[in-house]
Design an enzyme around this catalytic site. Structure first.
Site, mmCIF file in Angstrom:
data_model
loop_
_atom_site.group_PDB
_atom_site.id
_atom_site.type_symbol
_atom_site.label_atom_id
_atom_site.label_comp_id
_atom_site.label_asym_id
_atom_site.label_seq_id
_atom_site.Cartn_x
_atom_site.Cartn_y
_atom_site.Cartn_z
ATOM 1 N N VAL A 175 30.625 42.464 23.513
ATOM 2 C CA VAL A 175 31.005 41.460 24.503
ATOM 3 C C VAL A 175 32.365 40.847 24.204
ATOM 4 O O VAL A 175 32.957 40.195 25.063
ATOM 5 C CB VAL A 175 29.946 40.340 24.619
ATOM 6 C CG1 VAL A 175 28.604 40.914 25.046
ATOM 7 C CG2 VAL A 175 29.822 39.551 23.319
ATOM 8 N N ASN B 234 22.605 37.516 27.213
ATOM 9 C CA ASN B 234 21.794 37.102 26.069
ATOM 10 C C ASN B 234 22.508 37.269 24.734
ATOM 11 O O ASN B 234 22.175 36.581 23.761
ATOM 12 C CB ASN B 234 20.495 37.909 26.061
ATOM 13 C CG ASN B 234 19.756 37.799 24.755
ATOM 14 O OD1 ASN B 234 19.149 36.769 24.434
ATOM 15 N ND2 ASN B 234 19.798 38.863 23.958
ATOM 16 N N SER C 8 21.120 27.322 24.703
ATOM 17 C CA SER C 8 20.393 26.909 23.500
ATOM 18 C C SER C 8 20.200 25.403 23.544
ATOM 19 O O SER C 8 21.014 24.672 24.132
ATOM 20 C CB SER C 8 21.184 27.284 22.243
ATOM 21 O OG SER C 8 20.635 26.667 21.088
ATOM 22 N N TYR D 238 28.536 26.640 17.124
ATOM 23 C CA TYR D 238 27.481 27.098 18.032
ATOM 24 C C TYR D 238 27.158 26.044 19.084
ATOM 25 O O TYR D 238 27.049 26.341 20.271
ATOM 26 C CB TYR D 238 26.246 27.438 17.212
ATOM 27 C CG TYR D 238 25.126 28.096 17.976
ATOM 28 C CD1 TYR D 238 25.120 29.472 18.190
ATOM 29 C CD2 TYR D 238 24.044 27.359 18.453
ATOM 30 C CE1 TYR D 238 24.074 30.091 18.861
ATOM 31 C CE2 TYR D 238 22.993 27.964 19.126
ATOM 32 C CZ TYR D 238 23.013 29.333 19.329
ATOM 33 O OH TYR D 238 21.981 29.935 19.994
ATOM 34 N N LYS E 63 27.694 26.727 23.075
ATOM 35 C CA LYS E 63 26.562 26.704 24.003
ATOM 36 C C LYS E 63 26.678 25.557 25.008
ATOM 37 O O LYS E 63 26.246 25.691 26.163
ATOM 38 C CB LYS E 63 25.250 26.614 23.226
ATOM 39 C CG LYS E 63 24.921 27.870 22.425
ATOM 40 C CD LYS E 63 24.746 29.095 23.323
ATOM 41 C CE LYS E 63 24.250 30.303 22.541
ATOM 42 N NZ LYS E 63 24.030 31.477 23.411
#
Length: 255
Positions: A64, A90, A143, A155, A159
């Site tokens: 990706v 995903n 998430s 992270y 997200k």
């Protein structure tokens, strides 16, 4: 009759965890699934299992983070099936709960390039084909880290950005018959918790976030299939009235 009969679905990160369970569930519900990830051997394993169970599946390796590889996955799908009805973004990587002072520029960029920009790349490649038919459903796997900010700095911010991207695309494309929603899993037992991925985790940060998270649950981790069922609902026409929304699947862990 399956809930996704005759649908063509592309699933990134379809070689393990939530992506694998989603691919298998979609196939059982009648979809033809195209799975992609970096590890070809695992993609082939999942595809073989789906086909052996009577489903339809094609796999195309891809990263990706690489635009040309993303476009190749989409082009191969169009060549094989002529359309894309569903896209499930995903694919993602963890950040070991690292706080800001533990981060390097390279680490930060890798997490954001995978977990946020990778989604943009796939949406950018798929949306024109959905627009041609005035139909499509995109489900992004976000998430709880992007809602409650209980993961690491890289992270959580990636997200949170993905949640914003989801809502923005929902506004842009609903008039074209395209819905964009997201699922925000709580702690789910996937390969992200393998020892190799956990070896440098910031234990102190985990302890801090755990003070208000999952404190009363007997089982800490959910199962990937519990996420897959919610993704199935949002991808299906049963959710035709839902757009720009996020569903938290954490068994009430933050209550």
């Amino acid at each position: 009759m399956g809930r996704l009969d005759k649908k063509i679905a592309v699933i990134t990160g379809g070689n393990s965890g939530i992506g694998e369970e989603t691919a298998k569930l979609f196939a059982r519900e009648g979809a033809t699934v195209v799975i992609t990830a970096r590890r070809e051997a695992e993609l082939k394993r999942v595809a073989d299992e789906i086909i052996a169970a009577g489903g339809r599946c094609m796999y195309v390796p891809g990263d990706v983070r690489v635009t040309a590889e993303v476009e190749n996955v989409v082009q191969k799908t169009i060549e094989a099936y002529g359309r894309i009805d569903i896209l499930v973004n995903n694919a993602g990587i963890p950040d070991s709960h690292k706080r800001v002072t533990w981060l390097t520029d390279e680490f930060w960029d890798n997490v954001h390039d995978t977990d946020l920009k990778g989604v943009m790349r796939f949406c950018r490649a798929v949306l024109p084909y959905m627009e041609e038919r005035n139909y499509g459903s995109i489900v992004n796997v976000c998430s709880i880290g992007g809602i409650y900010f209980c993961a690491g700095a890289a992270y959580s911010s990636a997200k949170a950005g993905l949640r914003g991207l989801t809502a923005n695309m929902a506004i842009q494309y609903y008039a074209s018959g395209i819905r964009v929603n997201s699922v925000s899993p709580g702690s789910t037992l996937t390969p992200l918790f393998d020892p190799e991925n956990m070896k440098d985790i910031d234990e102190e940060m985990v302890a801090i976030t755990a003070r208000t998270h999952y404190h009363a649950r007997k089982e800490f981790h959910l199962k990937p299939i519990e996420q897959a069922y919610t993704i199935l609902f949002l991808a299906s026409d049963e959710a035709s009235g839902i757009n720009g929304q996020d569903i938290v699947v954490d068994a009430g862990g933050r209550l």
